[in-house]
Write an enzyme that holds these catalytic residues in place. Structure first.
Site, PDB file in Angstrom:
ATOM      1  N   GLN A  13     -34.371  -6.107  19.466  1.00  0.00           N
ATOM      2  CA  GLN A  13     -33.772  -4.796  19.260  1.00  0.00           C
ATOM      3  C   GLN A  13     -33.312  -4.711  17.810  1.00  0.00           C
ATOM      4  O   GLN A  13     -32.658  -5.628  17.304  1.00  0.00           O
ATOM      5  CB  GLN A  13     -32.569  -4.602  20.194  1.00  0.00           C
ATOM      6  CG  GLN A  13     -31.812  -3.304  20.003  1.00  0.00           C
ATOM      7  CD  GLN A  13     -32.619  -2.097  20.434  1.00  0.00           C
ATOM      8  OE1 GLN A  13     -33.303  -2.141  21.444  1.00  0.00           O
ATOM      9  NE2 GLN A  13     -32.528  -1.015  19.680  1.00  0.00           N
ATOM     10  N   ARG A 193     -30.041  -3.593  10.532  1.00  0.00           N
ATOM     11  CA  ARG A 193     -31.498  -3.590  10.595  1.00  0.00           C
ATOM     12  C   ARG A 193     -32.086  -4.897  10.047  1.00  0.00           C
ATOM     13  O   ARG A 193     -31.525  -5.517   9.164  1.00  0.00           O
ATOM     14  CB  ARG A 193     -32.064  -2.414   9.798  1.00  0.00           C
ATOM     15  CG  ARG A 193     -31.845  -1.043  10.443  1.00  0.00           C
ATOM     16  CD  ARG A 193     -32.510   0.033   9.606  1.00  0.00           C
ATOM     17  NE  ARG A 193     -32.304   1.369  10.128  1.00  0.00           N
ATOM     18  CZ  ARG A 193     -33.051   1.932  11.074  1.00  0.00           C
ATOM     19  NH1 ARG A 193     -34.059   1.259  11.598  1.00  0.00           N
ATOM     20  NH2 ARG A 193     -32.789   3.157  11.492  1.00  0.00           N
ATOM     21  N   SER A 194     -33.240  -5.246  10.591  1.00  0.00           N
ATOM     22  CA  SER A 194     -34.029  -6.391  10.111  1.00  0.00           C
ATOM     23  C   SER A 194     -33.254  -7.702  10.139  1.00  0.00           C
ATOM     24  O   SER A 194     -33.537  -8.613   9.368  1.00  0.00           O
ATOM     25  CB  SER A 194     -34.550  -6.115   8.695  1.00  0.00           C
ATOM     26  OG  SER A 194     -35.296  -4.913   8.670  1.00  0.00           O
ATOM     27  N   ARG A 195     -32.276  -7.801  11.015  1.00  0.00           N
ATOM     28  CA  ARG A 195     -31.476  -9.013  11.190  1.00  0.00           C
ATOM     29  C   ARG A 195     -30.627  -9.349   9.961  1.00  0.00           C
ATOM     30  O   ARG A 195     -30.126 -10.455   9.838  1.00  0.00           O
ATOM     31  CB  ARG A 195     -32.362 -10.223  11.546  1.00  0.00           C
ATOM     32  CG  ARG A 195     -33.109 -10.062  12.877  1.00  0.00           C
ATOM     33  CD  ARG A 195     -32.113  -9.949  14.045  1.00  0.00           C
ATOM     34  NE  ARG A 195     -32.778  -9.945  15.336  1.00  0.00           N
ATOM     35  CZ  ARG A 195     -33.057  -8.848  16.027  1.00  0.00           C
ATOM     36  NH1 ARG A 195     -32.755  -7.663  15.544  1.00  0.00           N
ATOM     37  NH2 ARG A 195     -33.625  -8.934  17.221  1.00  0.00           N
ATOM     38  N   LEU A 196     -30.434  -8.375   9.060  1.00  0.00           N
ATOM     39  CA  LEU A 196     -29.556  -8.580   7.914  1.00  0.00           C
ATOM     40  C   LEU A 196     -28.152  -8.098   8.276  1.00  0.00           C
ATOM     41  O   LEU A 196     -27.611  -7.132   7.724  1.00  0.00           O
ATOM     42  CB  LEU A 196     -30.096  -7.833   6.685  1.00  0.00           C
ATOM     43  CG  LEU A 196     -31.415  -8.375   6.144  1.00  0.00           C
ATOM     44  CD1 LEU A 196     -31.920  -7.510   4.996  1.00  0.00           C
ATOM     45  CD2 LEU A 196     -31.251  -9.820   5.673  1.00  0.00           C
TER      46      LEU A 196
END
Length: 216
Positions: A13, A193-196
């Site tokens: 997700q 977002r984007s695991r950042l």
């Protein structure tokens, strides 16, 4: 549907509901936690006080379970349990613990580490007396974490106690009461977002909190 490794690897997700900047965080992490907890309440999250409690056994092996937060103030985070349970025995040997709150609807997580102390008898009794009678009975009759022969064993103990109960109500057993986790580290995690992800970390150093950002 079969749960395969491929299915799990593709299960993800992307978090995008909010961000967390250092300037947005209260300099007191307890106040910041209370603010976030109120957000979770306002969002009508189911049981926002659910938290994972991690301890370690005598061999140093980690042990974790879900418990309920029943108080938070400048001194720490409170919960109640059976002192003779697995967690109670582990905390007696090693009075350190970690807590984790996860509020997926807000894409937020809070991690807490600290020392653990028992609450005084008066505080434990005051809370015990606010519990529903059925919960009070459960605390008395359940030999938590011990092996029992069957469900009927518990149900028989419940009926026995009900028969013995008086108008004075149920008395808190000596083996049941509260703990307080006194934090030395608190981390606030906001999904991005984007695991950042955003991670703002507080460490207690010589009695004062220091705030830093951690890489996701």
């Amino acid at each position: 549907m079969q749960v395969t490794n491929e299915f799990l690897q593709n299960l993800r997700q992307d978090y995008k509901s909010a961000s967390l900047d250092e300037s947005d965080v209260d300099p007191d992490p307890i106040v910041q936690f209370q603010n976030w907890f109120q957000h979770a309440v306002d969002a009508q999250i189911y049981e926002p006080n659910v938290m994972t409690l991690a301890t370690a056994d005598k061999a140093g092996r980690p042990d974790a379970r879900i418990v309920l937060l029943k108080g938070v103030d400048k001194d720490g985070f409170r919960f109640f349990t059976n002192y003779l349970s697995a967690k109670g025995k582990e905390l007696k040997r090693n009075p350190y613990a970690a807590l984790v709150f996860f509020w997926p609807e807000l894409e937020r997580q809070v991690r807490i580490e600290g020392t653990v102390e028992k609450l005084d008898k008066e505080t434990s009794e005051a809370y015990f007396n606010t519990r529903p009678v059925a919960s009070q009975i459960g605390a008395v009759v359940s030999p938590q974490s011990q092996i029992i022969p069957n469900r009927a064993f518990l149900e028989e103990k419940v009926e026995e106690l009900k028969a013995k109960s008086t108008e004075k109500g149920i008395v808190k057993p000596a083996h049941w009461g509260g703990y307080i986790v006194k934090p030395t580290r608190i981390e606030f995690w906001q999904g991005r977002r984007s695991r950042l992800h955003d991670r703002i970390n507080f460490e207690l150093v010589k009695g004062s909190w220091t705030k830093t950002r951690l890489a996701p």
